[in-house]
Design a protein around this motif. Structure first.
Motif, mmCIF file in Angstrom:
data_model
loop_
_atom_site.group_PDB
_atom_site.id
_atom_site.type_symbol
_atom_site.label_atom_id
_atom_site.label_comp_id
_atom_site.label_asym_id
_atom_site.label_seq_id
_atom_site.Cartn_x
_atom_site.Cartn_y
_atom_site.Cartn_z
ATOM 1 N N SER A 115 0.835 -1.197 0.000
ATOM 2 C CA SER A 115 0.000 0.000 0.000
ATOM 3 C C SER A 115 0.867 1.243 0.000
ATOM 4 C CB SER A 115 -0.899 0.017 1.232
ATOM 5 O OG SER A 115 -1.779 -1.075 1.220
ATOM 6 N N GLU A 116 0.337 2.293 -0.574
ATOM 7 C CA GLU A 116 1.048 3.567 -0.630
ATOM 8 C C GLU A 116 0.353 4.589 0.249
ATOM 9 O OE1 GLU A 116 3.910 4.592 -2.274
ATOM 10 O OE2 GLU A 116 4.209 2.472 -2.726
ATOM 11 N N LEU A 117 1.126 5.366 0.943
ATOM 12 C CA LEU A 117 0.615 6.448 1.771
ATOM 13 C C LEU A 117 0.016 7.524 0.876
ATOM 14 C CD1 LEU A 117 0.455 7.750 4.627
ATOM 15 C CD2 LEU A 117 2.664 8.804 4.114
ATOM 16 N N ILE A 118 -1.165 7.988 1.206
ATOM 17 C CA ILE A 118 -1.826 9.053 0.455
ATOM 18 C C ILE A 118 -1.411 10.387 1.069
ATOM 19 C CG2 ILE A 118 -4.048 10.085 -0.162
ATOM 20 C CD1 ILE A 118 -5.223 7.211 0.142
ATOM 21 N N LEU A 119 -0.766 11.230 0.281
ATOM 22 C CA LEU A 119 -0.313 12.537 0.770
ATOM 23 C C LEU A 119 -1.084 13.697 0.158
ATOM 24 C CD1 LEU A 119 3.547 11.910 0.895
ATOM 25 C CD2 LEU A 119 1.961 12.058 2.829
ATOM 26 N N THR A 120 -1.992 13.398 -0.743
ATOM 27 C CA THR A 120 -2.845 14.435 -1.316
ATOM 28 C C THR A 120 -4.108 14.555 -0.463
ATOM 29 O OG1 THR A 120 -3.849 12.800 -2.782
ATOM 30 C CG2 THR A 120 -1.980 14.075 -3.660
ATOM 31 N N ILE A 129 -5.433 2.076 10.559
ATOM 32 C CA ILE A 129 -4.710 1.863 9.292
ATOM 33 C C ILE A 129 -4.188 0.434 9.249
ATOM 34 C CG2 ILE A 129 -2.640 2.501 7.980
ATOM 35 C CD1 ILE A 129 -3.150 5.404 9.102
ATOM 36 N N GLY A 130 -3.496 0.037 10.295
ATOM 37 C CA GLY A 130 -3.086 -1.342 10.456
ATOM 38 C C GLY A 130 -2.033 -1.874 9.499
ATOM 39 N N ASP A 131 -1.600 -1.102 8.543
ATOM 40 C CA ASP A 131 -0.627 -1.538 7.541
ATOM 41 C C ASP A 131 0.738 -0.969 7.918
ATOM 42 O OD1 ASP A 131 1.051 -1.620 5.219
ATOM 43 O OD2 ASP A 131 -0.714 -1.735 3.928
ATOM 44 N N LEU A 134 2.311 2.836 7.624
ATOM 45 C CA LEU A 134 2.699 3.570 8.834
ATOM 46 C C LEU A 134 4.172 3.985 8.781
ATOM 47 C CD1 LEU A 134 0.732 1.456 11.442
ATOM 48 C CD2 LEU A 134 0.180 3.755 10.619
ATOM 49 N N ALA A 135 5.026 3.128 8.258
ATOM 50 C CA ALA A 135 6.445 3.482 8.109
ATOM 51 C C ALA A 135 6.605 4.649 7.139
ATOM 52 C CB ALA A 135 7.251 2.269 7.639
ATOM 53 N N GLN A 136 5.831 4.642 6.051
ATOM 54 C CA GLN A 136 5.869 5.752 5.097
ATOM 55 C C GLN A 136 5.395 7.047 5.774
ATOM 56 O OE1 GLN A 136 3.705 4.734 1.462
ATOM 57 N NE2 GLN A 136 4.437 2.627 1.670
ATOM 58 N N ALA A 137 4.369 6.938 6.613
ATOM 59 C CA ALA A 137 3.847 8.120 7.315
ATOM 60 C C ALA A 137 4.879 8.677 8.277
ATOM 61 C CB ALA A 137 2.553 7.760 8.052
ATOM 62 N N ILE A 138 5.562 7.810 8.994
ATOM 63 C CA ILE A 138 6.607 8.270 9.923
ATOM 64 C C ILE A 138 7.704 8.992 9.146
ATOM 65 C CG2 ILE A 138 8.466 7.475 11.450
ATOM 66 C CD1 ILE A 138 6.492 5.228 12.334
#
Length: 66
Positions: free
Chosen positions: A2-7, A47-49, A53-57
């Motif tokens: 999964s990819e973190l959504i930043l928009t 979120i659980g993924d 979560l690593a991408q968000a951090i």
């Protein structure tokens, strides 16, 4: 993966922001920080993924003033 959504991706974002500010009304700094930490953990659990979560951090760490 999964990819973190930043928009922008929040329905009625202004309402969310108003509710967040209201939740902090009357709190001192320590209680406000604790509320933010609890909210972060609740949302992370939702979120659980771990990859997202690593991408968000990483995104948050790179956006922080140094």
């Amino acid at each position: 993966m999964s990819e973190l959504i930043l928009t922008p991706n929040i329905d009625r974002g202004d309402d969310f922001y108003a509710a967040l500010l209201k939740a902090h009304d009357g709190l001192n700094k320590a209680d406000s920080d604790a509320l933010n930490a609890r909210l972060l953990l609740v949302l992370a659990n939702h979120i659980g993924d771990g990859e997202v979560l690593a991408q968000a951090i990483e995104a948050a760490a790179n956006a922080a003033p140094r």
